[in-house]
Write a protein that holds these residues in place. Structure first.
Motif, PDB file in Angstrom:
ATOM      1  N   UNK A  11       0.787  -1.170   0.093  1.00 15.84           N
ATOM      2  CA  UNK A  11       0.147   0.027  -0.307  1.00 15.84           C
ATOM      3  C   UNK A  11       0.773   1.430   0.103  1.00 15.84           C
ATOM      4  N   UNK A  12       2.030   1.393   0.669  1.00 10.28           N
ATOM      5  CA  UNK A  12       2.725   2.475   0.739  1.00 10.28           C
ATOM      6  C   UNK A  12       3.357   2.687  -0.719  1.00 10.28           C
ATOM      7  N   UNK A  13       3.851   1.401  -1.307  1.00 14.40           N
ATOM      8  CA  UNK A  13       4.371   1.849  -2.678  1.00 14.40           C
ATOM      9  C   UNK A  13       3.341   2.182  -3.713  1.00 14.40           C
ATOM     10  N   UNK A  14       2.160   1.651  -3.492  1.00 16.66           N
ATOM     11  CA  UNK A  14       1.241   2.242  -4.390  1.00 16.66           C
ATOM     12  C   UNK A  14       1.076   3.652  -4.238  1.00 16.66           C
ATOM     13  N   UNK A  15       1.080   4.142  -2.976  1.00 14.79           N
ATOM     14  CA  UNK A  15       0.795   5.529  -2.466  1.00 14.79           C
ATOM     15  C   UNK A  15       1.860   6.632  -3.113  1.00 14.79           C
ATOM     16  N   UNK A  67       7.490   7.950 -10.554  1.00 19.66           N
ATOM     17  CA  UNK A  67       7.165   6.586 -10.283  1.00 19.66           C
ATOM     18  C   UNK A  67       7.728   6.069  -9.033  1.00 19.66           C
ATOM     19  N   UNK A  68       7.796   6.701  -8.218  1.00 19.68           N
ATOM     20  CA  UNK A  68       8.330   6.372  -6.928  1.00 19.68           C
ATOM     21  C   UNK A  68       9.704   6.194  -6.809  1.00 19.68           C
ATOM     22  N   UNK A 121      13.418   2.100  -1.573  1.00 22.90           N
ATOM     23  CA  UNK A 121      13.662   3.350  -1.901  1.00 22.90           C
ATOM     24  C   UNK A 121      12.439   3.964  -2.101  1.00 22.90           C
ATOM     25  N   UNK A 122      11.179   3.531  -2.654  1.00 27.59           N
ATOM     26  CA  UNK A 122      10.185   4.135  -2.769  1.00 27.59           C
ATOM     27  C   UNK A 122       9.468   4.479  -1.497  1.00 27.59           C
ATOM     28  N   UNK A 181       8.309   7.656   0.356  1.00 25.99           N
ATOM     29  CA  UNK A 181       7.191   7.798   0.826  1.00 25.99           C
ATOM     30  C   UNK A 181       7.043   8.274   2.057  1.00 25.99           C
ATOM     31  N   UNK A 182       7.898   7.819   3.202  1.00 30.87           N
ATOM     32  CA  UNK A 182       7.905   8.379   4.424  1.00 30.87           C
ATOM     33  C   UNK A 182       8.411   9.555   4.618  1.00 30.87           C
ATOM     34  N   UNK A 183       9.407  10.174   3.679  1.00 29.87           N
ATOM     35  CA  UNK A 183       9.846  11.536   3.807  1.00 29.87           C
ATOM     36  C   UNK A 183       8.622  12.423   3.496  1.00 29.87           C
TER      37      UNK A 183
END
Length: 599
Positions: free
Chosen positions: A453-457, A483-484, A526-527, A531-533
C-alpha cells in the motif's frame, strides 16, 4: 568553539576544532581530605592555555571553614594561619567558573578535582556547566610505557616531559607542571591521529593504534550531508554509509564509539574514504541504498539483494489463489509485499488463506469440477472452500477473493477483527504457542500489505514536493519523484525561491520510464523511504501528475497499530513476547543495529 556564559555542552563539540584552536584550563586543587562532600578546598590553581601559550592564571588559597589536618599540612605546607584571611569557596568557585568559561577542563586525576568543584557548586546552588573534561592520567596510560616512567604520577611525568616547574603539592605550581605534561602528551597523541578535540575526548579509550591512526582519512571530508564509501587499496568498496555530517560520522569509526567488531576489521583494511555530497539527507539515504544494491559491499549487512525479495499475488485462473512469486506485474491482482524473506512470505500466505478461506492446492482448477474429483484434508477441516469439488460455487469463492482483494487495496477491518477474536480465544484457553504463531502470521500479512500500500501511494508519474530544511533556517528542500523513484533534489535558499527551484529541478531531474511491474521504477525500499519523507510534517505538495500520495484510512499500517493495542491488552506478554517491530526503513549507515544514531 565556545558555549554560553555558564555552559559548555560536549554535544556541540562533536566535530570539534583542531587542538591548536582549543582553549584549555588546567586546574589543580589542594583540599582537607579526599571526600568531595565531607572535605573542603584549601587552595586552587588554574592556568588557561591556547596553542601552547599561557593566556591567563588564577591562584588563591581558600578558607575551608575548618581545621586543616596535620597530615595535609605536612604534605602541602598549607597551615590554618595561612587560610584565615583567604576567601571562602563561595567566592572562589564562581570566580573559577568565569575564568574557565568556554574552555576544556584538564586535570591530573580529574575525577578528584572535578568532584570537589561539582560538590561546591551543589552546596551553593550553582549549576555545574558540564564542560569537556580531559584527564592527563588517562592520557598518560595510553602513551607512556613503564619503561619510560615508573608510574603515571604528576612528578614522574613532569620529569619525563622536562616540565619547567617541579610539582610540590601547591595548586598553581602543580597546574603549571600539568600544562607541560599536557603538551608533551598531545605531541605523542598527534602521531596516533589525535589532532582535534573530538579525537582527544576519546583518546584514552581502548582503540587500537592501527585504527586510531586511520582517523586522518576523515580530515579532508566536508561537514555536509551525503554518502561515504570506505575503499581498500585496490579501490574495492568495503562499506557504504550515510551521514548528515560526513566528517563527523567518519571520524566516529576511529573512536571507542564504534563498537561493532566487523567495523574495526573494515577500518584496518580501508585505504581511503570517498565522499559523495548530496543536496539533502533524503538524497543521501537513497544514494546509499542504490550503492549497496549495486556494489554489495562485504561489510554492509542489509539491502544487498533487495531485488530478490518475494511477493504474493493472486494466480490468474478460474479459482485464483495467493502465490509466492519473484515479481508482480502492474496488472497483478491481490499483491502483497515485497517481503524481507521467503519465511515471512510463507507466514503471510498461510495467514491470508486462513483468514479468507482461499484454496492452498497448487493445481489449476477448471470452472466446473472434474468428474470424480475429491476434496483434500483441508476441506474436511473446514479450512478450504473446496471449489475443486463444487463445494464452493464460483459466486461463493468469488466473494472470498473479493474480500482478499479489498484487504490488499486497503481495508484491513475483517482481518483485524478475525485475528483479534482468535487471539482472545486462544489466550483464554491458555494455548499460548498457537496464539504466538497466529500473531506472527498476522504480522507478516499486515506488513506485506502495508509495504504494498505504501508503494502504491508513491507511484504517481511525477510529484514535486518541498519542506523546510531541518538544518538551514529559511531554506527549503525540494524533491522530484517519478514513479516512486527519487529523480532529483535541491535546496531553495528561501520560501520565495521554492517554485523557481522546483521548475528548474523538473527540467534537470532524471527521466524515469513508466514501470511495468510493482516497484519497477525503483527498489521497493527506496520508494518507501521517499514515501515516508512525504509523510513528514511540513511537507508541501507543489505539483502531482496522477494520484497523489495517500495511504488508506483502514489500511494495514493502521491495523498494525490496532493489533499492537490488542496484544498489549489480551496477550500474555511474558509468554508471547512483544509484537515484532518493523526494521528501520533507513537505519544509519544502512545497518539495523545502528538505528539509534545516525550519524
Amino acid at each position: 568553539m565556545t558555549a554560553g556564559p555558564t555552559s559548555l555542552q560536549p554535544s556541540l563539540l562533536a566535530d570539534g576544532p583542531a587542538l591548536h584552536e582549543v582553549e584549555f584550563v588546567v586546574v589543580d586543587l589542594e583540599t582537607t581530605g579526599g571526600s568531595p562532600h565531607a572535605d573542603r578546598m584549601t587552595e586552587i590553581g588554574a592556568v588557561r592555555v591556547r596553542g601552547g601559550e599561557v593566556v591567563g592564571e588564577l591562584g588563591t588559597l581558600v578558607n575551608p571553614g575548618r581545621a586543616i589536618p596535620p597530615g595535609i599540612t605536612v604534605l602541602t605546607g598549607i597551615t590554618d594561619a595561612m587560610v584565615v584571611a583567604a576567601p571562602p569557596e563561595e567566592e572562589v568557585v564562581p570566580t573559577f567558573l568565569e575564568f574557565a568559561r568556554g574552555a576544556v577542563i584538564v586535570a591530573h586525576n580529574a575525577r578528584f578535582d572535578v568532584g570537589f568543584l561539582r560538590a561546591a557548586c551543589d552546596r551553593m546552588g550553582l549549576t555545574w556547566p558540564d564542560p569537556v573534561v580531559v584527564d592527563t592520567v588517562a592520557l598518560a596510560r595510553r602513551v607512556v610505557s613503564k619503561d619510560e616512567a615508573p608510574n603515571h604520577k604528576l612528578g614522574s611525568l613532569a620529569r619525563l616531559f622536562r616540565a619547567d616547574v617541579v610539582p610540590d603539592h601547591r595548586a598553581l605550581t602543580d597546574a603549571r607542571a600539568t600544562v607541560d605534561v599536557l603538551h608533551g602528551l598531545l605531541g605523542r597523541l598527534a602521531s596516533l591521529g589525535v589532532t582535534h578535540l573530538a579525537d582527544l575526548r576519546t583518546a584514552a579509550d581502548p582503540v587500537p593504534d592501527a585504527v586510531r591512526r586511520k582517523s586522518t582519512l576523515a580530515d579532508a571530508l566536508p561537514s555536509a550531508p551525503g554518502v561515504y564509501q570506505f575503499l581498500d587499496a585496490s579501490g574495492r568498496i568495503l562499506y557504504v554509509g550515510t551521514a548528515t555530517n560526513l566528517r563527523t560520522r567518519v571520524r566516529s569509526y576511529f573512536t571507542a564509539a564504534e563498537k561493532r567488531r566487523r567495523m574495526a576489521e573494515m577500518v584496518r583494511i580501508a585505504d581511503r574514504v570517498h565522499p559523495i555530497v548530496t543536496a539533502t539527507a533524503l538524497e543521501a539515504s537513497v544514494r546509499e541504498l542504490r550503492l549497496i544494491a549495486q556494489h554489495t559491499p562485504p561489510y554492509n549487512a542489509r539491502s544487498r539483494s533487495p531485488a530478490r525479495e518475494p511477493w504474493i499475488r493472486l494466480t490468474d485462473e478460474a479459482f485464483p489463489r495467493p502465490s509466492i512469486v519473484r515479481t508482480a506485474p502492474l496488472d497483478a491482482r491481490g499483491v502483497l509485499g515485497p517481503f524481507r524473506s521467503r519465511a515471512l512470505a510463507t507466514a503471510a500466505l498461510e495467514a491470508a488463506t486462513g483468514a479468507f478461506g482461499l484454496r492452498t492446492c497448487t493445481d489449476r482448477l477448471p470452472a466446473r469440477p472434474r468428474p470424480g474429483a475429491s476434496a483434500c484434508v483441508l476441506a474436511e477441516l473446514g479450512r478450504c472452500a473446496a471449489p475443486c469439488v463444487g463445494a464452493g460455487e464460483p459466486p461463493d469463492y468469488a466473494e472470498r477473493v473479493a474480500a482478499y482483494e479489498a484487504f490488499c487495496a486497503g481495508d484491513a477491518t475483517q482481518v483485524l477483527e478475525l485475528v483479534s477474536s482468535r487471539l482472545r480465544r486462544l489466550t483464554a484457553e491458555q494455548r499460548y504457542e498457537e496464539a504466538a504463531l497466529e500473531r506472527d502470521r498476522c504480522h507478516a500479512l499486515l506488513r506485506g500489505a502495508a509495504r504494498a500500500q505504501r508503494l502504491a501511494s508513491a507511484a504517481a508519474p511525477e510529484l514535486l514536493a518541498a519542506r523546510p530544511a531541518p538544518t538551514t533556517p529559511g531554506a527549503w528542500e525540494v524533491v522530484c519523484v517519478r514513479h516512486g523513484r527519487l529523480a532529483g533534489s535541491a535546496v531553495a535558499p528561501g520560501v520565495g525561491d521554492v517554485l523557481g527551484t522546483a521548475h528548474a529541478l523538473r527540467l534537470v531531474a532524471e527521466d524515469v520510464p513508466a514501470p511495468d511491474r510493482w516497484a519497477g521504477a525503483a527498489l521497493a525500499e527506496e520508494t518507501e523511504i521517499v514515501s515516508r519523507w512525504l509523510d513528514q510534517p511540513g511537507v508541501r505538495m507543489l505539483d502531482v501528475t496522477g494520484t497523489g500520495p495517500a495511504l488508506p484510512r483502514l489500511g494495514a499500517e493502521r491495523a498494525l497499530v490496532d493489533l499492537a493495542a490488542v496484544l498489549g491488552v489480551t496477550v500474555e506478554s511474558d509468554v508471547l513476547g512483544a509484537p515484532p517491530h518493523q526494521a528501520p526503513e533507513q537505519a544509519p549507515d544502512g545497518e539495523p543495529e545502528d538505528a539509534p544514531g545516525a550519524a
